[in-house]
Design a protein around this motif. Structure first.
Motif, PDB file in Angstrom:
ATOM      1  N   ALA A 123       0.844  -1.200   0.000  1.00 12.33           N
ATOM      2  CA  ALA A 123       0.000   0.000   0.000  1.00 12.33           C
ATOM      3  C   ALA A 123       0.877   1.247   0.000  1.00 12.33           C
ATOM      4  O   ALA A 123       2.008   1.244   0.487  1.00 12.33           O
ATOM      5  CB  ALA A 123      -0.921   0.003   1.222  1.00 12.33           C
ATOM      6  N   VAL A 124       0.327   2.318  -0.561  1.00 15.07           N
ATOM      7  CA  VAL A 124       1.016   3.608  -0.614  1.00 15.07           C
ATOM      8  C   VAL A 124       0.090   4.670  -0.028  1.00 15.07           C
ATOM      9  O   VAL A 124      -1.113   4.686  -0.309  1.00 15.07           O
ATOM     10  CB  VAL A 124       1.402   3.968  -2.062  1.00 15.07           C
ATOM     11  N   SER A 125       0.663   5.522   0.794  1.00 15.31           N
ATOM     12  CA  SER A 125      -0.062   6.680   1.322  1.00 15.31           C
ATOM     13  C   SER A 125       0.539   7.934   0.689  1.00 15.31           C
ATOM     14  O   SER A 125       1.750   8.146   0.752  1.00 15.31           O
ATOM     15  CB  SER A 125       0.062   6.742   2.847  1.00 15.31           C
ATOM     16  N   LEU A 126      -0.304   8.736   0.066  1.00 13.25           N
ATOM     17  CA  LEU A 126       0.139   9.905  -0.696  1.00 13.25           C
ATOM     18  C   LEU A 126      -0.499  11.166  -0.119  1.00 13.25           C
ATOM     19  O   LEU A 126      -1.698  11.188   0.160  1.00 13.25           O
ATOM     20  CB  LEU A 126      -0.236   9.722  -2.157  1.00 13.25           C
ATOM     21  N   GLN A 127       0.295  12.198   0.067  1.00 18.19           N
ATOM     22  CA  GLN A 127      -0.213  13.482   0.534  1.00 18.19           C
ATOM     23  C   GLN A 127       0.245  14.579  -0.415  1.00 18.19           C
ATOM     24  O   GLN A 127       1.428  14.629  -0.764  1.00 18.19           O
ATOM     25  CB  GLN A 127       0.324  13.822   1.929  1.00 18.19           C
TER      26      GLN A 127
END
Length: 391
Positions: A123-127
């Motif tokens: 999973a990737v968390s992008l801001q």
């Protein structure tokens, strides 16, 4: 989005000449009404020399965030190229399956101001911190999938406080699990990408946790502002005899318990306490721990709060120093960008002295390797850490 040309005022070029990635609205001679967020901007000096390129954000004091684009390179394509370069660097550094969570893109440090991307296993968390990057999200997603085809989910967090900003949500995949499990130096953790702080976990402290693990054997460990217990898991894995983890947030401590369970660490030896950090340290018996971690949240949102933050660091470190046994260790950290390294060291020095103790710096630490800092962007040097031996 269109392309615009903006001219700097006289004597406003110096920071950009040195490579700083921010150009404030007040630095420009004139800002045309037609300028829109997301426009490609060619920045020129007052003498009509090309200073570089960036993207506009008309809602921000930072009107143009600079990017190392080639002349004629489309904005979206350039951002995609920079993301690919950043991801390739991480793939080279994190080839081992023993660590499966790390930062893929560190904003200004990777020459993409306003963009933070963290990987957690699949999973990737992008801001994004500017709507000027919205049009590039598809290209950013394409770059991640191209280089990391095993990624199943990309979760976009909403860090923009504007009504027209998209809500947080998945931009790749479906049915994101409530918890994502990953490894850090072989230790298991889980995180909540939707509700966790930052992008779900404090990846910037990875090397400091491994440092604590290396010196924890047989020690009585205290973790103040322990959040989800990552330092505690590291210390326990390193052989700490027992530990106490203190945090004001009970849900965080529930996650800390889960992280201990994931690593089959005996819960009976590791106490979790919901308490205010000052109150807990005040009631501790002096010298009751021989390894202490003080890892508080950011203490200042702007430079006006810096003195308040320094007072808080002095108080916390004074109380923390008192509970360390003679010859024991204390690791103290600051993630407050408004407080510089020398200011932090001075605050800790004053705290140790006021506690009537003596200390030596055994190790000084900064960001983990996946959190690079642009040389011309001192604002990016936010994390400071000191491992002290206390007498």
């Amino acid at each position: 989005m269109s392309s615009q040309r903006l001219y700097l005022k006289k004597n406003k070029e110096f920071s950009l000449i040195k490579g700083h990635p921010w150009a404030y609205a007040e630095a420009f001679r004139e800002v045309p009404e037609r300028l829109a967020t997301g426009d490609l901007v060619e920045v020129r000096s007052h003498r009509d020399q090309v200073m570089g390129y960036g993207y506009a954000d008309v809602d921000s004091k930072i009107l143009v965030r600079m990017l190392p684009l080639a002349p004629g390179e489309p904005l979206t394509a350039g951002i995609g190229r920079l993301v690919r370069e950043a991801v390739v660097m991480r793939r080279e550094r994190f080839a081992s399956p023993e660590t499966t969570a790390y930062r893929l893109v560190n904003g200004e440090g990777d020459a993409i101001p306003g963009l933070i991307i963290d990987r957690y296993e699949r999973a990737v968390s992008l801001q994004i911190y500017s709507l000027g990057l919205t049009a590039a999200l598809s290209e950013i997603t394409r770059a991640i999938k191209e280089l990391l085809p095993e990624i199943k989910w990309i979760w976009r967090r909403n860090q923009i406080r504007l009504a027209r900003a998209d809500a947080a949500g998945l931009i790749l995949g479906s049915n994101l699990p409530d918890k994502i499990e990953f490894k850090e130096y072989g230790l298991k953790f889980s995180t909540d990408l939707v509700n966790g702080q930052k992008t779900g976990f404090f990846l910037d402290q990875r090397e400091n946790r491994n440092l604590i693990r290396s010196i924890a054997a047989g020690r009585n460990f205290l973790n103040v502002c322990g959040y989800t217990g990552a330092f505690t898991v590291a210390a326990a894995a390193g052989g700490a005899a027992q530990s106490v983890t203190v945090d004001i947030a009970k849900p965080a401590l529930a996650e800390a318990e889960n992280n201990l369970r994931l690593n089959s660490l005996a819960l009976s030896a590791h106490k979790l306490v919901a308490a205010d950090m000052y109150e807990y340290l005040t009631q501790c018996r002096p010298g009751s721990f021989d390894l202490v971690v003080l890892d508080p949240p950011s203490m200042a949102k702007n430079r006006r709060d810096a003195e308040k933050a320094l007072r808080a660091y002095r108080r916390l470190n004074q109380l923390g120093t008192k509970v360390v046994s003679s010859g024991g260790y204390m690791f103290t950290a600051s993630c407050t960008s408004q407080v510089g390294r020398e200011e932090f060291i001075e605050a800790v020095r004053d705290a140790v002295a006021s506690a009537g103790r003596r200390a030596m710096i055994v190790h000084e630490s900064f960001h983990a390797v996946d959190h690079p800092i642009a040389l011309a962007h001192p604002e990016g040097r936010y994390l400071k850490g000191l491992l002290l031996k206390i007498y």
